[in-house]
Motif scaffolding. Structure first.
Motif, PDB file in Angstrom:
ATOM      1  N   TRP A  47       0.807  -1.218   0.000  1.00  0.00           N
ATOM      2  CA  TRP A  47       0.000   0.000   0.000  1.00  0.00           C
ATOM      3  C   TRP A  47       0.844   1.275   0.000  1.00  0.00           C
ATOM      4  O   TRP A  47       0.436   2.286  -0.556  1.00  0.00           O
ATOM      5  N   ARG A  50       4.455   0.238  -2.761  1.00  0.00           N
ATOM      6  CA  ARG A  50       4.005  -0.275  -4.062  1.00  0.00           C
ATOM      7  C   ARG A  50       5.077  -1.165  -4.700  1.00  0.00           C
ATOM      8  O   ARG A  50       5.446  -1.005  -5.861  1.00  0.00           O
ATOM      9  N   LEU A  55       3.159  -6.986  -5.695  1.00  0.00           N
ATOM     10  CA  LEU A  55       1.884  -6.562  -6.283  1.00  0.00           C
ATOM     11  C   LEU A  55       1.566  -7.226  -7.614  1.00  0.00           C
ATOM     12  O   LEU A  55       0.425  -7.211  -8.059  1.00  0.00           O
ATOM     13  N   VAL A 139      -5.718  -4.130  -3.289  1.00  0.00           N
ATOM     14  CA  VAL A 139      -4.809  -4.016  -4.437  1.00  0.00           C
ATOM     15  C   VAL A 139      -5.598  -4.036  -5.743  1.00  0.00           C
ATOM     16  O   VAL A 139      -5.347  -3.235  -6.657  1.00  0.00           O
ATOM     17  N   MET A 144      -3.548  -1.302  -8.123  1.00  0.00           N
ATOM     18  CA  MET A 144      -2.166  -1.010  -7.779  1.00  0.00           C
ATOM     19  C   MET A 144      -1.166  -1.729  -8.672  1.00  0.00           C
ATOM     20  O   MET A 144       0.007  -1.367  -8.731  1.00  0.00           O
ATOM     21  N   ASN A 145      -1.626  -2.785  -9.326  1.00  0.00           N
ATOM     22  CA  ASN A 145      -0.732  -3.555 -10.198  1.00  0.00           C
ATOM     23  C   ASN A 145      -0.999  -3.309 -11.674  1.00  0.00           C
ATOM     24  O   ASN A 145      -0.479  -4.029 -12.537  1.00  0.00           O
TER      25      ASN A 145
END
Length: 308
Positions: A47, A50, A55, A139, A144-145
């Protein structure tokens, strides 16, 4: 405050809130199984930092730790000595990660947790599943990925050196009578990730070892001095943030380390800072030596390929 700083502040707030929530649940329920040190490292790595390695495959965030926790829980029921359980656990964890084609380092910690806490209730596995499921969903929800490349090469050759290193250290701990401290999950995770890097310097190893030792010492002293798990956790996280700024290193493991006294036996907690020094010294020295040898051999291999 610019947008980037606001996002960073929000990320830290979310991460610390989840970590403190674990401590609050543990205090309210009088059950330390709610304390999952590796979750603290995971929320910071995913978080806040990153970290692409953590991730890249969201499904692994939940799947790999849950599977390894089942392995650890099952191995803990075997009628053998603790260090035998640890050895079997490591082999099965590595086999599991190979089977699901993952090198998700936190899975090592979750696989060792049932042995460290001597878990005999499936509740621990369920808590690990629910905690990692929350991380995975966050995520995915915040994408986030999204910009990360999904396929990367996993160098399984490092598994063999890693296992050899672990078994040698287990042997040393058995001979010296410190078997209960043979595995300290944050150190294990850092070493596992370090030997998979293309380069690993003695300077970085020294910085990591120093940071982990300070983290272990702070966590131990606060645990022995205060009674409230929530207050201890809040102070731990603030001090780790300061440590991160002073040492100038982004290492999720320092956030997991102060929570270890919550789950270790009291006699083990008293020895944790000192044992951390010796464990780091052995593990990181071996990792640096291995990477030095590997880098020295690599050019020779390239020359041979060109001549052919």
């Amino acid at each position: 405050m610019n947008t980037k700083k606001r996002k960073t502040l929000l990320a830290y707030t979310m991460a610390f809130a989840m970590i403190i929530l674990m401590a609050a649940a543990s205090e309210l329920r009088h059950n330390h199984e709610f304390i999952l040190p590796e979750i603290a490292a995971m929320v910071i790595a995913m978080w806040v930092y990153r970290d692409p390695n953590w991730l890249r495959h969201p499904l692994q965030i939940c799947l790999a730790p849950t599977l390894t926790s089942v392995i650890g829980f099952t191995v803990n029921h075997l009628p053998v000595a603790y260090l035998c359980k640890v050895s079997i656990d490591f082999i099965l964890i590595m086999a599991c990660l190979r089977l699901i084609q993952s090198n998700f380092a936190p899975s090592l910690a979750t696989g060792l947790l049932p042995l460290i806490t001597n878990a005999h209730d499936w509740k621990l596995v369920l808590i690990i599943f629910l905690a990692t499921l929350i991380l995975m969903l966050v995520v995915i929800f915040f994408r986030m990925n999204a910009t990360l490349e999904k396929k990367v090469q996993i160098h399984y050759k490092y598994t063999y050196f890693f296992l050899c290193l672990i078994f040698v250290w287990i042997g040393i701990c058995w001979i010296t009578g410190f078997g209960k401290l043979a595995v300290i999950p944050p150190i294990i995770v850092v070493v596992y990730e370090s030997i998979q890097k293309s380069e690993y310097s003695a300077k970085l190893a020294l910085k990591q070892g120093a940071a982990l030792t300070v983290s272990a010492t702070i966590g131990t002293l606060l645990f022995l001095a205060l009674d409230s798990l929530v207050i201890i956790t809040v102070l731990d996280m603030m001090l780790m943030l300061l440590l991160q700024w002073l040492v100038k290193i982004r290492m999720p493991a320092i956030y997991a380390f102060p929570l270890l006294p919550f789950i270790f036996a009291h006699d083990v907690v008293l020895l944790l800072p000192l044992t951390t020094v010796f464990t780091c010294l052995f593990m990181f020295t071996a990792a640096v030596a291995y990477k030095k040898i590997e880098s020295a051999i690599r050019p020779e291999r390239v020359d041979v390929d060109i001549s052919i």
